[in-house]
Scaffold this motif. Structure first.
Motif, mmCIF file in Angstrom:
data_model
loop_
_atom_site.group_PDB
_atom_site.id
_atom_site.type_symbol
_atom_site.label_atom_id
_atom_site.label_comp_id
_atom_site.label_asym_id
_atom_site.label_seq_id
_atom_site.Cartn_x
_atom_site.Cartn_y
_atom_site.Cartn_z
ATOM 1 N N PHE A 80 10.005 -5.525 13.318
ATOM 2 C CA PHE A 80 10.262 -6.683 12.467
ATOM 3 C C PHE A 80 11.726 -6.714 12.024
ATOM 4 N N SER A 81 12.357 -7.850 12.182
ATOM 5 C CA SER A 81 13.762 -8.042 11.803
ATOM 6 C C SER A 81 13.930 -8.081 10.294
ATOM 7 N N PRO A 82 15.100 -7.703 9.810
ATOM 8 C CA PRO A 82 15.381 -7.842 8.375
ATOM 9 C C PRO A 82 15.256 -9.306 7.948
ATOM 10 N N CYS A 83 14.746 -9.518 6.757
ATOM 11 C CA CYS A 83 14.584 -10.858 6.161
ATOM 12 C C CYS A 83 13.669 -11.773 6.967
ATOM 13 N N LEU A 84 12.787 -11.215 7.754
ATOM 14 C CA LEU A 84 11.870 -11.992 8.585
ATOM 15 C C LEU A 84 10.975 -12.902 7.754
ATOM 16 N N THR A 85 10.556 -12.441 6.594
ATOM 17 C CA THR A 85 9.609 -13.218 5.794
ATOM 18 C C THR A 85 10.187 -14.539 5.303
ATOM 19 N N ASN A 89 6.295 -19.741 5.694
ATOM 20 C CA ASN A 89 5.979 -20.477 4.474
ATOM 21 C C ASN A 89 4.617 -20.068 3.906
ATOM 22 N N ARG A 90 4.241 -18.827 4.138
ATOM 23 C CA ARG A 90 3.032 -18.228 3.597
ATOM 24 C C ARG A 90 3.433 -16.924 2.916
ATOM 25 N N GLU A 91 2.544 -16.423 2.073
ATOM 26 C CA GLU A 91 2.778 -15.097 1.506
ATOM 27 C C GLU A 91 2.735 -14.080 2.646
ATOM 28 N N VAL A 92 3.674 -13.141 2.633
ATOM 29 C CA VAL A 92 3.723 -12.099 3.657
ATOM 30 C C VAL A 92 3.609 -10.746 2.962
ATOM 31 N N ILE A 93 2.640 -9.951 3.422
ATOM 32 C CA ILE A 93 2.469 -8.605 2.885
ATOM 33 C C ILE A 93 2.739 -7.598 3.993
ATOM 34 N N GLY A 94 3.088 -6.395 3.596
ATOM 35 C CA GLY A 94 3.269 -5.312 4.543
ATOM 36 C C GLY A 94 2.053 -4.408 4.535
ATOM 37 N N ILE A 95 1.670 -3.938 5.702
ATOM 38 C CA ILE A 95 0.531 -3.023 5.820
ATOM 39 C C ILE A 95 0.992 -1.823 6.631
ATOM 40 N N ILE A 96 0.925 -0.648 6.016
ATOM 41 C CA ILE A 96 1.267 0.599 6.708
ATOM 42 C C ILE A 96 -0.048 1.237 7.116
ATOM 43 N N SER A 97 -0.329 1.239 8.404
ATOM 44 C CA SER A 97 -1.587 1.797 8.898
ATOM 45 C C SER A 97 -1.401 3.255 9.309
ATOM 46 N N GLY A 98 -2.500 3.955 9.392
ATOM 47 C CA GLY A 98 -2.466 5.328 9.900
ATOM 48 C C GLY A 98 -1.749 6.323 9.015
ATOM 49 N N ILE A 99 -1.869 6.167 7.698
ATOM 50 C CA ILE A 99 -1.163 7.094 6.805
ATOM 51 C C ILE A 99 -1.726 8.511 6.900
ATOM 52 N N ASP A 100 -2.875 8.672 7.544
ATOM 53 C CA ASP A 100 -3.491 9.986 7.706
ATOM 54 C C ASP A 100 -2.990 10.733 8.942
ATOM 55 N N LYS A 101 -2.143 10.110 9.734
ATOM 56 C CA LYS A 101 -1.645 10.752 10.956
ATOM 57 C C LYS A 101 -0.719 11.909 10.595
ATOM 58 N N PRO A 102 -0.754 12.990 11.372
ATOM 59 C CA PRO A 102 0.068 14.163 11.039
ATOM 60 C C PRO A 102 1.572 13.881 11.037
ATOM 61 N N ASP A 103 2.016 12.942 11.857
ATOM 62 C CA ASP A 103 3.448 12.637 11.925
ATOM 63 C C ASP A 103 3.818 11.371 11.152
ATOM 64 N N ARG A 110 7.754 2.014 4.781
ATOM 65 C CA ARG A 110 7.828 1.167 3.577
ATOM 66 C C ARG A 110 9.219 0.522 3.473
ATOM 67 N N ARG A 111 10.265 1.293 3.744
ATOM 68 C CA ARG A 111 11.635 0.744 3.693
ATOM 69 C C ARG A 111 11.803 -0.360 4.736
ATOM 70 N N TRP A 112 11.264 -0.159 5.936
ATOM 71 C CA TRP A 112 11.375 -1.185 6.978
ATOM 72 C C TRP A 112 10.668 -2.474 6.563
ATOM 73 N N LEU A 113 9.471 -2.350 6.002
ATOM 74 C CA LEU A 113 8.735 -3.548 5.583
ATOM 75 C C LEU A 113 9.419 -4.234 4.404
ATOM 76 N N THR A 114 9.988 -3.456 3.512
ATOM 77 C CA THR A 114 10.756 -4.027 2.406
ATOM 78 C C THR A 114 11.973 -4.770 2.937
ATOM 79 N N LEU A 115 12.642 -4.177 3.901
ATOM 80 C CA LEU A 115 13.802 -4.815 4.520
ATOM 81 C C LEU A 115 13.405 -6.115 5.227
ATOM 82 N N ALA A 116 12.215 -6.148 5.800
ATOM 83 C CA ALA A 116 11.727 -7.375 6.442
ATOM 84 C C ALA A 116 11.443 -8.462 5.409
ATOM 85 N N GLY A 117 11.265 -8.045 4.134
ATOM 86 C CA GLY A 117 11.050 -9.019 3.070
ATOM 87 C C GLY A 117 9.698 -8.935 2.390
ATOM 88 N N CYS A 118 8.893 -7.948 2.728
ATOM 89 C CA CYS A 118 7.573 -7.804 2.110
ATOM 90 C C CYS A 118 7.722 -7.312 0.675
#
Length: 180
Positions: A80-85, A89-103, A110-118
């Motif tokens: 996702f590009s910076p300022c994509l949101t 013209n809809r609400e955009v949320i960020g979803i970080i999946s797989g937080i249980d993965k070892p890596d 979170r920083r990437w999604l924030t940078l995208a505008g979430c």
């Protein structure tokens, strides 16, 4: 419930999250087409990754109340590009999946999604269930929220009533033991 469109690359966890939100058994399968369900629009990752099909996502986004940008917690880069949101013209949320993965590197994603505008970001694991309820509650409309709160209050009252009965029974049992 508000309608959510899930957008992300191949293997980001969109379909697994769809199954978790719907309370279904988690089974892996490759999404081949836009899966238009009652409250979720699950899109193939190729639509996000390929310029030729990415335009379809903007059309489907008009059918949703909320756009969910999905990134796996172990992504090596953000699709996702910076300022994509700002282009939606809809609400955009960020979803970080797989937080249980070892890596998993939740803070980087979170920083990437924030940078995208979430503004709102949900870290979760569809496998363990962590964070799924919070997302589901966020997607509730007012009618759904009232119904859920009423059901929870009823269950709590029933549990409290049962607990009171159990205490009385225990007290009666204690009295019987003392009488013997």
């Amino acid at each position: 419930m508000k309608k959510l469109i899930l957008i992300g690359r191949v293997a980001a966890g969109k379909t697994t999250l769809t199954q978790a939100l719907r309370g279904e058994e988690i089974k892996y399968f490759k999404t081949q087409y836009v899966n238009y369900l009652e409250t979720i629009i699950d899109t193939p990752g190729e639509y996000t990754e390929r310029r030729e099909t990415s335009g379809a996502l903007s059309l489907y986004a008009y059918e949703a109340d909320i756009v969910g940008l999905v990134l796996s917690a172990n992504e090596p880069y953000s699709i996702f590009s910076p300022c994509l949101t700002s282009m939606v013209n809809r609400e955009v949320i960020g979803i970080i999946s797989g937080i249980d993965k070892p890596d998993a590197n939740v803070e980087r994603v979170r920083r990437w999604l924030t940078l995208a505008g979430c503004k709102k970001i949900f870290p979760l694991s569809a496998i363990t269930g962590e964070g799924v309820r919070e997302l589901a509650e966020y997607l509730e409309d007012e009618e759904d929220r009232k119904a859920r709160l009423a059901a929870e209050a009823k269950a709590k009252a029933k549990k409290k009533k049962k607990t009171t009965k159990e205490k009385i029974n225990e007290q009666n049992d204690g009295n019987r033991i003392c009488e013997q």
